[in-house]
Design a protein around this motif. Sequence first.
Motif, short mmCIF file in Angstrom:
data_model
loop_
_atom_site.label_atom_id
_atom_site.label_comp_id
_atom_site.label_asym_id
_atom_site.label_seq_id
_atom_site.Cartn_x
_atom_site.Cartn_y
_atom_site.Cartn_z
N GLN A 1 15.52 5.00 8.45
CA GLN A 1 16.44 3.87 8.34
C GLN A 1 17.71 4.31 7.64
O GLN A 1 17.79 5.44 7.12
N THR A 2 18.69 3.42 7.58
CA THR A 2 19.97 3.71 6.96
C THR A 2 20.24 2.70 5.86
O THR A 2 20.01 1.51 6.05
N VAL B 1 18.06 -1.80 2.12
CA VAL B 1 17.31 -1.24 3.23
C VAL B 1 16.34 -2.32 3.66
O VAL B 1 15.62 -2.88 2.84
N THR C 1 10.91 -2.86 7.61
CA THR C 1 10.52 -3.24 8.97
C THR C 1 9.15 -3.91 8.95
O THR C 1 8.36 -3.76 8.01
#
Length: 87
Positions: free
Chosen positions: A10-11, A21, A24
């Motif tokens: 992820q970024t 962040v 998910t």
Amino acid sequence: MNTAVVSVDQTVQEWGNGLAVRITAKVAKAARFTRGQPIKVEVVEGGVFLRAAGKPKLTLAQKLKAFDPSQHGGEVMATGRVGAEVF
């Protein structure tokens, strides 16, 4: 207990004056995180560690669903005037 490693790339994004962040669904499920879950964020050697830090806070809808009038002493909400209330 599920010991399988769940990994996602992820970024880090800007969020207001801070950074964020998104966790998910796959990671949240593996970590058993739910909406309202208090967590502890720790900076450790090589990164950041998140862990559950208590039970999730219930929404109003969840609290009302769990309400048992026989256990909690009566009506959830009066349907009309009970005393000198002004509606």
